[in-house]
Write an enzyme that holds these catalytic residues in place. Structure first.
Site, PDB file in Angstrom:
ATOM      1  N   LYS A  32      50.256  -7.508  85.415  1.00 23.24           N
ATOM      2  CA  LYS A  32      51.410  -6.751  85.901  1.00 23.24           C
ATOM      3  C   LYS A  32      50.903  -5.504  86.631  1.00 23.24           C
ATOM      4  O   LYS A  32      50.153  -4.704  86.069  1.00 23.24           O
ATOM      5  CB  LYS A  32      52.308  -6.335  84.722  1.00 23.24           C
ATOM      6  CG  LYS A  32      53.572  -5.610  85.166  1.00 23.24           C
ATOM      7  CD  LYS A  32      54.491  -5.300  83.993  1.00 23.24           C
ATOM      8  CE  LYS A  32      54.116  -4.049  83.265  1.00 23.24           C
ATOM      9  NZ  LYS A  32      54.252  -2.796  84.036  1.00 23.24           N
ATOM     10  N   ASP A  58      55.800  -4.756  89.191  1.00 22.26           N
ATOM     11  CA  ASP A  58      56.790  -4.017  88.369  1.00 22.26           C
ATOM     12  C   ASP A  58      57.032  -2.643  88.988  1.00 22.26           C
ATOM     13  O   ASP A  58      56.502  -1.643  88.532  1.00 22.26           O
ATOM     14  CB  ASP A  58      56.230  -3.912  86.942  1.00 22.26           C
ATOM     15  CG  ASP A  58      57.096  -3.071  86.011  1.00 22.26           C
ATOM     16  OD1 ASP A  58      58.302  -2.924  86.284  1.00 22.26           O
ATOM     17  OD2 ASP A  58      56.552  -2.568  85.010  1.00 22.26           O
ATOM     18  N   ASP A  63      67.722   1.527  94.572  1.00 25.14           N
ATOM     19  CA  ASP A  63      68.064   2.246  95.799  1.00 25.14           C
ATOM     20  C   ASP A  63      69.322   1.589  96.368  1.00 25.14           C
ATOM     21  O   ASP A  63      69.924   0.735  95.702  1.00 25.14           O
ATOM     22  CB  ASP A  63      66.866   2.146  96.780  1.00 25.14           C
ATOM     23  CG  ASP A  63      66.798   3.350  97.725  1.00 25.14           C
ATOM     24  OD1 ASP A  63      67.849   3.733  98.277  1.00 25.14           O
ATOM     25  OD2 ASP A  63      65.698   3.888  97.931  1.00 25.14           O
ATOM     26  N   THR A 116      62.560   0.353  77.486  1.00 21.64           N
ATOM     27  CA  THR A 116      62.254   0.241  76.051  1.00 21.64           C
ATOM     28  C   THR A 116      61.836   1.595  75.476  1.00 21.64           C
ATOM     29  O   THR A 116      61.715   1.754  74.270  1.00 21.64           O
ATOM     30  CB  THR A 116      61.144  -0.812  75.802  1.00 21.64           C
ATOM     31  OG1 THR A 116      60.169  -0.712  76.847  1.00 21.64           O
ATOM     32  CG2 THR A 116      61.697  -2.193  75.792  1.00 21.64           C
TER      33      THR A 116
HETATM   34  O1  C5P Z   1      51.359   0.314  77.301  1.00 23.30           O
HETATM   35  P1  C5P Z   1      52.604  -0.460  77.004  1.00 23.30           P
HETATM   36  O2  C5P Z   1      52.329  -1.744  76.267  1.00 23.30           O
HETATM   37  O3  C5P Z   1      53.673   0.368  76.353  1.00 23.30           O
HETATM   38  O4  C5P Z   1      53.102  -0.885  78.459  1.00 23.30           O
HETATM   39  C1  C5P Z   1      54.348  -1.433  78.727  1.00 23.30           C
HETATM   40  C2  C5P Z   1      54.441  -1.704  80.190  1.00 23.30           C
HETATM   41  O5  C5P Z   1      55.708  -2.256  80.465  1.00 23.30           O
HETATM   42  C3  C5P Z   1      54.306  -0.481  81.076  1.00 23.30           C
HETATM   43  O6  C5P Z   1      53.613  -0.886  82.238  1.00 23.30           O
HETATM   44  C4  C5P Z   1      55.724  -0.105  81.442  1.00 23.30           C
HETATM   45  O7  C5P Z   1      55.810   0.467  82.722  1.00 23.30           O
HETATM   46  C5  C5P Z   1      56.398  -1.467  81.426  1.00 23.30           C
HETATM   47  N1  C5P Z   1      57.829  -1.463  81.140  1.00 23.30           N
HETATM   48  C6  C5P Z   1      58.390  -0.950  79.998  1.00 23.30           C
HETATM   49  N2  C5P Z   1      59.737  -0.978  79.796  1.00 23.30           N
HETATM   50  C7  C5P Z   1      60.541  -1.512  80.704  1.00 23.30           C
HETATM   51  C8  C5P Z   1      60.010  -2.053  81.876  1.00 23.30           C
HETATM   52  C9  C5P Z   1      58.635  -2.018  82.044  1.00 23.30           C
HETATM   53  O8  C5P Z   1      57.651  -0.472  79.129  1.00 23.30           O
HETATM   54  N3  C5P Z   1      61.847  -1.578  80.480  1.00 23.30           N
END
Ligand code: C5P
Length: 228
Positions: A32, A58, A63, A116
């Site tokens: 990702k 991602d 916009d 999240t």
């Molecule tokens: O390091 P970690 O496991 O927390 O990373 C989660 C990844 O998922 C990060 O790249 C973050 O930008 C992405 N993400 C997220 N929540 C979302 C969408 C994407 O944590 N709703």
């Protein structure tokens, strides 16, 4: 299970990204590319990463409809396998994105529901996530990003084929860091998450490949338990 594991390559530059890819190899199916790496290195690195892995771009486009549709088109032209927009952009934006995606049938278009990391109550998150998931489905998107805790309700409301991509994965007492709605890889598989996004638990591990393997073992065991 490799094909359900996405590693968030949240590193600062090309060298680190390529080194992490090398360490992980085919143990993971997806990489990702998010804001940090894309802003630093741009589409050229995405093209390079694409040669060995599926790519989830991602960038959470949010916009006006025309701008988002054009960005989705650019992602399609880049050849990524999945791209996302933010469902908070509303119905006309989501429909414009879905329309633009039609020229790239192999690319999945996903909507972020509620981050999240958002500290809102679990109850409020559940309602908002579900509303946005149904909106995304009605507008023609392929699925949503949500927490593991919302997967079952989304599948019930939007159908089994509507994809759920779940970040916020933590296990074995790992620090949740800025994430709020977290769960383990085993629970993610148990509830039917299609793709698990894991960043820091793998990137910051002393041995990233071993950390990915650990997550995969938990995923496999959970899948076996379901099929028994
Ligand atoms: O390091 P970690 O496991 O927390 O990373 C989660 C990844 O998922 C990060 O790249 C973050 O930008 C992405 N993400 C997220 N929540 C979302 C969408 C994407 O944590 N709703």
């Amino acid at each position: 299970m490799q094909e359900r594991l996405m590693v968030a390559l949240d590193v600062s530059n090309r060298e680190q990204a390529l080194a992490m890819r090398e360490r992980l190899g085919s143990a993971v199916g997806w990489l990702k590319v998010g804001l940090r790496l894309f802003v630093a290195e741009g589409p050229e690195l995405v093209r390079q990463l694409k040669s060995t892995h599926r790519i989830f771009l991602d960038l959470k486009f949010h916009d006006i409809p025309n701008t988002v549709a054009q960005a989705v088109e650019s992602a399609g032209g880049l050849g990524v396998d999945m791209v996302n927009v933010h469902a908070g952009g509303g119905a006309s934006m989501l429909r414009a994105a879905a329309e633009a995606k039609k020229d790239f049938p192999a690319m999945k278009l996903i909507a972020v529901t509620v981050l999240t990391s958002d500290p809102m109550s679990a109850e409020r998150a559940r309602r908002l996530v579900l509303d946005r998931a149904m909106l995304a489905r009605d507008c023609g998107l392929d699925g949503v990003v949500c927490s593991v805790h919302e997967v079952e309700a989304i599948k019930r409301a939007c159908g089994r084929d509507f994809l759920t991509v779940t970040p916020g994965i933590r296990w074995a007492g790992q620090d949740a860091q800025d994430q709020k709605r977290v769960a383990g890889p085993d629970m993610a598989v148990r509830v039917g998450s299609d793709f698990l996004v894991i960043g820091r638990p793998i990137l910051q591990a002393a041995d990233p490949l071993a950390a990915a393997a650990e997550a995969l073992v938990m995923m496999r065991k959970a899948a076996e338990a379901i099929s028994e």
